[in-house]
Enzyme design. Structure first.
Site, PDB file in Angstrom:
ATOM      1  N   ASP A   1     -42.066  -6.509   1.520  1.00  0.00           N
ATOM      2  CA  ASP A   1     -41.595  -5.365   2.301  1.00  0.00           C
ATOM      3  C   ASP A   1     -41.837  -5.534   3.798  1.00  0.00           C
ATOM      4  OD1 ASP A   1     -40.535  -4.024   0.240  1.00  0.00           O
ATOM      5  OD2 ASP A   1     -41.990  -2.397   0.176  1.00  0.00           O
TER       6      ASP A   1
ATOM      7  N   CYS B   1     -28.871  -2.266   0.997  1.00  0.00           N
ATOM      8  CA  CYS B   1     -30.238  -2.401   0.502  1.00  0.00           C
ATOM      9  C   CYS B   1     -30.836  -1.031   0.188  1.00  0.00           C
ATOM     10  CB  CYS B   1     -31.097  -3.131   1.529  1.00  0.00           C
ATOM     11  SG  CYS B   1     -32.829  -3.278   1.052  1.00  0.00           S
TER      12      CYS B   1
ATOM     13  N   TYR C   1     -31.530   0.721  -3.773  1.00  0.00           N
ATOM     14  CA  TYR C   1     -32.824   1.163  -4.286  1.00  0.00           C
ATOM     15  C   TYR C   1     -32.837   2.657  -4.571  1.00  0.00           C
ATOM     16  CZ  TYR C   1     -34.881  -3.391  -3.643  1.00  0.00           C
ATOM     17  OH  TYR C   1     -35.158  -4.743  -3.762  1.00  0.00           O
TER      18      TYR C   1
ATOM     19  N   TYR D   1     -38.706   5.434  -5.216  1.00  0.00           N
ATOM     20  CA  TYR D   1     -37.318   4.999  -5.121  1.00  0.00           C
ATOM     21  C   TYR D   1     -36.349   6.133  -5.464  1.00  0.00           C
ATOM     22  CZ  TYR D   1     -38.761   0.093  -4.737  1.00  0.00           C
ATOM     23  OH  TYR D   1     -39.308  -1.088  -4.312  1.00  0.00           O
TER      24      TYR D   1
ATOM     25  N   GLU E   1     -28.949  -8.731  -2.095  1.00  0.00           N
ATOM     26  CA  GLU E   1     -30.026  -7.882  -2.598  1.00  0.00           C
ATOM     27  C   GLU E   1     -30.172  -8.002  -4.112  1.00  0.00           C
ATOM     28  OE1 GLU E   1     -33.319  -6.010  -2.129  1.00  0.00           O
ATOM     29  OE2 GLU E   1     -32.041  -6.606  -0.455  1.00  0.00           O
TER      30      GLU E   1
END
Length: 598
Positions: free
Chosen positions: A56, A161, A165, A191, A233
């Site tokens: 991250d 991205c 998520y 998420y 991704e």
């Protein structure tokens, strides 16, 4: 990868919505990555999870630099403010992730190195922010005016991205229900949180604002960036190092010496874009029109000497099917094109009306079952089988299929358009040397030559085709159908015969891919029955006889829970469960793994 463009009209004016509707099926493939399957099932090993979260920091830095570039190049003060606000929100999301990470391992930030799949995304974002965009000349951004378009491209590359998520979290949230001890519940809830969804929406709104002055060509560049970012991704999730067993992809645990993968599939509409009966019907109409065009027009009444011998002077110039036996041999006996069209219209209407009546009668005459009642289902499907046989007899006796040329049928077959991802899937199966696999098409198509021709190129000629046939005389069809596969019982009989013809030296794993009532018995007899966008009648009848329909990715995650405990998994026939997907790409990910070549 196919797109899904059933976009509401009111949303079609926004590039963010257009991109999402086009590529949301691609985002769904994240659910078929081993990492996500293990995460959702709660069986993911801690080290793998921490390694994932440790990336991250690299993502955040790449996002921050991209936002800085977007703010620098935009000439809109409101957009500048919005970009700064998004940076603040993104920082908050990162801090939430980071705090969770610290609870597990305070030193993970220093331990974690840049993952190659992470590098692919950060480099892609960096290149986009600097104007290095595939298919766009570097000179394009030399002027200040052109550089003001860069922020739109940057956000087109960043948004997938966040959107992926946010949607992934919603899908995984259901696996926390009834499981308060799920070790990854905090990250999944994050998420699925409103804050991440809101962040995604704000980014999309900003993209729409930044793109408002772009040309159609420039909007297409954003679509390509969006698609590429989504691919990267999904590839990021797929490329996570996983040092544990996972139920997918099927091919990973396949033992070449001891196992055999046997794939059966329905051709019409499941594999082909257009049903073969519609194609053959159109061919007969076109053929009839050509026949009409070749007939003599407006023959003068006084030119009886030019009249064919023994033909009555008042005989119509376009002779119908029951014309005298002394018709000249060089004239193909064809129905008039308007008669052919009318006949097909009647056949189609009768089929549709009687099919609905058959389904309704079938449901009314059998009680609803609580769990799979295969025996009663077979009894019920006898009505459908009889109906299909009557329908085929009607077509054969109508004569509308008479006169089709075999070479034209093969040519049309070679040009048939298949569903997106279908051909790639079968090619990957055939090319995989670590997979002992056979492929069989089970089809009620009237002409097997049409199907064989559709698979005659690109190395797909090894597909075994089981279908009906035309009788040909001197390259022309007689209109008679050699009936081999007319309904569910014919299909399941061939299914069984194929398996019985194999030696017992290997264990068979059977997969059937279908989509209609005629596939029902084969789907249940297969170890894994998969439906691509099943129709309402099939689901209605299936539910009536105790069949459950579960999205494939959910079934996989449930299997992973068992697999982790027993170190083995099994897919069993007649389980009463059929799995649903929306694309061939999902099946590809399930059996083979990545659909991407790079």
């Amino acid at each position: 990868m196919e797109s899904d463009m059933n976009i509401p009209r009111e949303e079609a004016m926004y590039i963010s919505r257009v991109c999402w509707y086009k590529f949301k099926k691609m985002a769904k493939l994240a659910l078929y990555t081993p990492f996500v399957v293990c995460l959702a099932s709660g069986t993911l090993e801690n080290d793998t999870f921490l390694s994932f979260l440790g990336q991250d920091n690299y993502y955040y830095k790449a996002f921050a630099k991209a936002c800085e570039a977007a703010e620098k190049y935009t000439d809109d003060d409101d957009a500048k403010y919005a970009i700064r606000d998004l940076q603040r929100n993104a920082t908050k999301e990162f801090q939430i992730q980071d705090s969770f990470l610290q609870e597990w391992d305070a030193d993970i930030g220093t331990k974690c190195t840049l993952n190659p799949v992470t590098l692919k995304f950060t480099e892609f974002l960096k290149a986009t922010a600097s104007g290095k965009i595939e298919g766009v000349s570097a000179e394009k951004f030399e002027t200040e005016f052109e550089r003001t378009k860069l922020p739109a491209y940057i956000f087109g590359a960043m948004i997938p991205c966040i959107r992926l998520y946010a949607n992934l979290g919603k899908e995984l949230l259901m696996f926390l229900q009834g499981n308060p001890t799920h070790q990854y519940r905090i990250i999944i809830r994050n998420y699925a949180s409103e804050s991440l969804e809101e962040l995604a929406k704000k980014n999309e709104k900003l993209l729409d604002k930044l793109s408002i002055t772009l040309t159609t060509h420039e909007l297409s560049i954003i679509e390509k960036l969006y698609q590429k970012a989504m691919e990267i991704e999904v590839g990021f999730l797929l490329g996570q190092p996983l040092d544990q067993k996972c139920v997918i992809p099927i091919s990973r645990e396949h033992n070449l010496d001891e196992e055999r993968l046997v794939i059966f599939f329905k051709f019409d509409s499941t594999c082909s874009v257009v049903d073969s009966s519609a194609i053959l019907a159109e061919m007969t109409i076109v053929s009839a029109q050509k026949s009409d065009d070749n007939q003599p027009k407006n023959q003068p009444e006084n030119e009886s000497e030019n009249q064919p011998e023994n033909q009555p002077e008042n005989q119509p110039e376009n002779q119908p099917e029951n014309q005298p036996e002394n018709q000249p041999e060089n004239q193909v006996v064809r129905l008039l094109s308007e008669v052919v069209k009318s006949t097909w219209d009647d056949i189609c209407k009768d089929y549709t009306d009687e099919y609905e009546q058959c389904i309704n009668t079938l449901l009314l005459t059998h009680e609803k079952a609580e769990k799979l009642d295969y025996e009663r289902l077979c009894i019920a499907l006898e009505q459908l089988s009889d109906f299909e046989k009557r329908a085929n007899t009607r077509v054969s006796e109508s004569g509308v299929l008479r006169g089709l040329r075999l070479d034209e049928i093969k040519r049309v077959g070679e040009l048939m358009v298949l569903q997106d991802g279908c051909k790639n899937f079968f090619q990957s199966i055939i090319k995989n040397e670590q997979l002992n696999a056979d492929i069989h098409a089970l089809s009620c198509c009237w002409c097997s030559d049409l199907i064989r021709s559709a698979f005659s190129s690109d190395g797909l000629d090894v597909v075994n085709v089981h279908a009906n046939d035309f009788i040909f005389e001197e390259n022309l069809s007689t209109g008679v159908i050699v009936k081999k596969v007319e309904g569910p019982f014919d299909k399941v009989q061939i299914f069984s015969e194929v398996l019985n013809n194999y030696n017992n030296d290997k264990k068979n794993l059977t997969v059937h891919i279908g989509g209609t009532m005629n596939d029902m018995l084969c789907l249940l007899q297969a170890d894994i029955g998969i439906l691509i966008n099943p129709g309402p009648n099939l689901v209605r009848v299936g539910n009536h006889f105790g069949i459950s329909f579960i999205p494939l990715h959910r079934g996989i995650i449930e299997k992973q829970k068992t697999y982790a405990k027993k170190d083995s998994t099994s897919w069993n026939k007649l389980s009463g469960v059929l799995y649903t997907v929306s694309s061939w790409a999902e099946i590809h990910m399930f059996i083979q793994g990545s659909i991407y070549t790079d």
